[in-house]
Design a protein around this motif. Sequence first.
Motif, mmCIF file in Angstrom:
data_model
loop_
_atom_site.group_PDB
_atom_site.id
_atom_site.type_symbol
_atom_site.label_atom_id
_atom_site.label_comp_id
_atom_site.label_asym_id
_atom_site.label_seq_id
_atom_site.Cartn_x
_atom_site.Cartn_y
_atom_site.Cartn_z
ATOM 1 N N GLY A 16 37.335 37.702 36.329
ATOM 2 C CA GLY A 16 37.593 36.417 36.555
ATOM 3 C C GLY A 16 36.715 35.430 35.410
ATOM 4 N N LEU A 17 35.472 35.808 35.470
ATOM 5 C CA LEU A 17 34.525 34.847 34.820
ATOM 6 C C LEU A 17 34.728 35.304 33.402
ATOM 7 C CD1 LEU A 17 31.844 33.038 34.602
ATOM 8 C CD2 LEU A 17 30.659 35.004 34.668
ATOM 9 N N SER A 18 34.788 36.615 32.678
ATOM 10 C CA SER A 18 35.369 36.797 31.449
ATOM 11 C C SER A 18 36.525 36.009 31.078
ATOM 12 C CB SER A 18 35.408 38.315 31.449
ATOM 13 O OG SER A 18 34.225 39.116 31.729
ATOM 14 N N LEU A 19 37.556 36.048 31.925
ATOM 15 C CA LEU A 19 38.815 35.445 31.540
ATOM 16 C C LEU A 19 38.360 33.895 31.304
ATOM 17 C CD1 LEU A 19 41.712 35.473 31.222
ATOM 18 C CD2 LEU A 19 41.983 35.275 33.740
ATOM 19 N N VAL A 20 37.855 33.129 32.103
ATOM 20 C CA VAL A 20 37.579 31.815 31.955
ATOM 21 C C VAL A 20 36.949 31.519 30.841
ATOM 22 C CG1 VAL A 20 36.398 29.718 33.223
ATOM 23 C CG2 VAL A 20 37.901 31.349 34.724
ATOM 24 N N LYS A 21 36.054 32.338 30.503
ATOM 25 C CA LYS A 21 35.147 32.064 29.288
ATOM 26 C C LYS A 21 36.053 32.037 28.032
ATOM 27 C CE LYS A 21 30.535 33.640 30.837
ATOM 28 N NZ LYS A 21 29.384 34.614 30.620
ATOM 29 N N ARG A 22 36.886 33.349 28.227
ATOM 30 C CA ARG A 22 37.703 33.110 26.905
ATOM 31 C C ARG A 22 38.741 32.249 26.725
ATOM 32 N NH1 ARG A 22 38.991 37.959 24.524
ATOM 33 N NH2 ARG A 22 36.944 38.308 24.990
ATOM 34 N N LEU A 23 39.352 31.713 27.829
ATOM 35 C CA LEU A 23 40.196 30.730 28.064
ATOM 36 C C LEU A 23 39.474 29.389 27.296
ATOM 37 C CD1 LEU A 23 41.957 31.246 31.401
ATOM 38 C CD2 LEU A 23 42.885 31.777 29.116
ATOM 39 N N ILE A 24 38.364 29.054 27.455
ATOM 40 C CA ILE A 24 37.639 27.957 27.079
ATOM 41 C C ILE A 24 37.517 28.065 25.724
ATOM 42 C CG2 ILE A 24 35.336 26.627 27.060
ATOM 43 C CD1 ILE A 24 34.973 27.647 29.998
ATOM 44 N N GLN A 25 37.294 29.358 25.020
ATOM 45 C CA GLN A 25 37.066 29.501 23.762
ATOM 46 C C GLN A 25 38.235 29.388 23.081
ATOM 47 O OE1 GLN A 25 35.292 33.658 24.222
ATOM 48 N NE2 GLN A 25 33.240 32.603 23.968
ATOM 49 N N LYS A 26 39.527 29.668 23.660
ATOM 50 C CA LYS A 26 40.678 29.418 23.107
ATOM 51 C C LYS A 26 41.157 28.068 23.059
ATOM 52 C CE LYS A 26 42.050 33.602 21.981
ATOM 53 N NZ LYS A 26 42.566 34.161 20.732
ATOM 54 N N GLY A 27 40.338 27.074 23.641
ATOM 55 C CA GLY A 27 40.740 25.695 23.824
ATOM 56 C C GLY A 27 41.775 25.461 24.787
ATOM 57 N N LEU A 47 29.223 27.337 27.871
ATOM 58 C CA LEU A 47 30.646 27.052 27.567
ATOM 59 C C LEU A 47 31.475 26.172 28.671
ATOM 60 C CD1 LEU A 47 31.724 30.678 27.169
ATOM 61 C CD2 LEU A 47 31.835 29.073 25.372
ATOM 62 N N TYR A 48 30.555 25.637 29.705
ATOM 63 C CA TYR A 48 31.140 24.712 30.595
ATOM 64 C C TYR A 48 31.480 23.552 30.019
ATOM 65 C CZ TYR A 48 31.641 21.718 34.735
ATOM 66 O OH TYR A 48 32.125 20.925 35.566
ATOM 67 N N ASN A 49 32.735 22.964 29.949
ATOM 68 C CA ASN A 49 33.073 21.611 29.533
ATOM 69 C C ASN A 49 34.046 21.158 30.666
ATOM 70 O OD1 ASN A 49 34.407 19.477 28.282
ATOM 71 N ND2 ASN A 49 35.186 20.929 26.617
ATOM 72 N N PRO A 50 33.446 19.946 31.207
ATOM 73 C CA PRO A 50 34.436 19.508 32.384
ATOM 74 C C PRO A 50 35.945 18.941 32.116
ATOM 75 C CG PRO A 50 32.445 18.010 31.528
ATOM 76 C CD PRO A 50 32.257 19.442 31.072
ATOM 77 N N ASP A 51 35.921 18.975 30.760
ATOM 78 C CA ASP A 51 37.507 18.193 30.164
ATOM 79 C C ASP A 51 38.238 19.477 30.245
ATOM 80 O OD1 ASP A 51 36.371 15.608 29.687
ATOM 81 O OD2 ASP A 51 35.675 16.144 27.666
ATOM 82 N N GLN A 52 37.872 20.617 30.052
ATOM 83 C CA GLN A 52 38.597 21.853 30.309
ATOM 84 C C GLN A 52 38.437 22.618 31.337
ATOM 85 O OE1 GLN A 52 36.974 23.539 26.168
ATOM 86 N NE2 GLN A 52 38.843 24.576 26.523
ATOM 87 N N VAL A 53 37.612 22.491 31.921
ATOM 88 C CA VAL A 53 37.435 23.303 33.451
ATOM 89 C C VAL A 53 37.252 22.478 34.454
ATOM 90 C CG1 VAL A 53 36.086 25.281 34.592
ATOM 91 C CG2 VAL A 53 36.393 25.086 32.079
ATOM 92 N N LEU A 54 38.139 22.794 35.394
ATOM 93 C CA LEU A 54 37.932 22.331 36.883
ATOM 94 C C LEU A 54 37.412 23.205 37.829
ATOM 95 C CD1 LEU A 54 38.579 19.711 38.726
ATOM 96 C CD2 LEU A 54 40.831 20.564 39.024
ATOM 97 N N PRO A 55 36.146 23.171 38.113
ATOM 98 C CA PRO A 55 35.847 24.051 39.244
ATOM 99 C C PRO A 55 36.204 23.675 40.439
ATOM 100 C CG PRO A 55 33.797 23.215 37.949
ATOM 101 C CD PRO A 55 34.952 22.319 37.506
ATOM 102 N N LEU A 56 36.669 24.823 41.293
ATOM 103 C CA LEU A 56 37.241 24.292 42.577
ATOM 104 C C LEU A 56 36.618 25.285 43.817
ATOM 105 C CD1 LEU A 56 40.930 24.348 41.062
ATOM 106 C CD2 LEU A 56 39.690 22.420 42.185
ATOM 107 N N CYS A 57 35.996 24.546 44.664
ATOM 108 C CA CYS A 57 35.652 25.418 45.709
ATOM 109 C C CYS A 57 36.969 25.583 46.749
ATOM 110 C CB CYS A 57 34.282 24.768 46.475
ATOM 111 S SG CYS A 57 33.573 25.779 47.883
ATOM 112 N N VAL A 58 37.134 27.040 47.036
ATOM 113 C CA VAL A 58 38.385 27.330 47.614
ATOM 114 C C VAL A 58 38.155 28.403 48.703
ATOM 115 C CG1 VAL A 58 40.636 28.232 47.570
ATOM 116 C CG2 VAL A 58 39.836 26.516 45.795
ATOM 117 N N ASP A 59 38.834 28.091 49.834
ATOM 118 C CA ASP A 59 38.684 29.174 50.838
ATOM 119 C C ASP A 59 40.094 29.895 50.517
ATOM 120 O OD1 ASP A 59 38.651 31.139 53.071
ATOM 121 O OD2 ASP A 59 38.210 29.377 54.434
ATOM 122 N N LEU A 60 40.173 30.944 49.901
ATOM 123 C CA LEU A 60 41.686 31.643 50.053
ATOM 124 C C LEU A 60 42.361 31.931 51.200
ATOM 125 C CD1 LEU A 60 41.116 33.459 46.916
ATOM 126 C CD2 LEU A 60 42.278 31.581 46.899
#
Length: 287
Positions: A16-27, A47-60
């Motif tokens: 999941g982390l690897s995927l999010v990093k790649r998505l950020i890099q892709k814009g 890589l963290y950019n609040p304009d691109q990433v919305l961190p969400l604390c979620v209990d699935l």
Amino acid sequence: MEKNVWYVTGASRGIGLSLVKRLIQKGYYVGATTRNIDRLIENLGSLYNPDQVLPLCVDLKCEKSVIQSILQTIQKFDKIDVVVNNSGFGSHGTVECLSDEEARSQFDINFFGTLNVIRNVLPFLRTNTSSMYGPRIINISSICGFYGGFSAAGLYSSTKFAIDGLTQSLANEVRPLGIFATCVLPGVFRSPFLDDSTFLVSKKTIPEYEYVNNTLSSLKSTHNNQQGDPEKLVDILLLVSKDKNPPVTLPIGPDSYELIEKRINEIKGDIEKYKDLATSTNFSFEA
């Protein structure tokens, strides 16, 4: 470039982390769910950019929590194009040793957490008409969701088999709506999967199963030494997200393909052995 919005569960570590990093890099834009937002932001680093990433604390396990996270993602990014249900954890324990609590806790996350996301995101995917490739759901299962021949992995395998079955039915239901569903069955990839904090080991042991219990140490010895490269897996997920006719079932890794072929051959042998008898079960009608 088209505004491409992803919603990824289990985003603070591993695949999941690897995927999010790649998505950020892709814009791309990401609603990233985790149980620990601080850890997610720390692991993303520069890589963290609040304009691109919305961190969400979620209990699935909590449907209200899932719904809120989906609504927050829509509110920030206007839509969701790709959903990746990645969150889950592994386990080790013979079927007889497993407690009801252990079994239900794994299904709550691995299966019902995934189901909570799918049911509540579909209304937004159905109304998404701006996605260039069509909205889609990618469910991360495991080779254990097709090949269940690993001792002490029955509980984990059953959750992944359930995800595979769910995805197959889902794919048929939503394809006429222009939505695609894919079940990914990775083999062994390098990740924190075997960490003590996220890997359930049944509390009960039975001496008669000592030959099975001993497999735990062998399994643990592969930790952080697995052959699969998660970055290459992530590359494939991005390709699938743009495939105009994506597969419903997608094994990834040479070990995954090998075990799928082994299981298919086993099934062929089993069904041929009893074919004549097993297909003679209809009522007989005499003229």
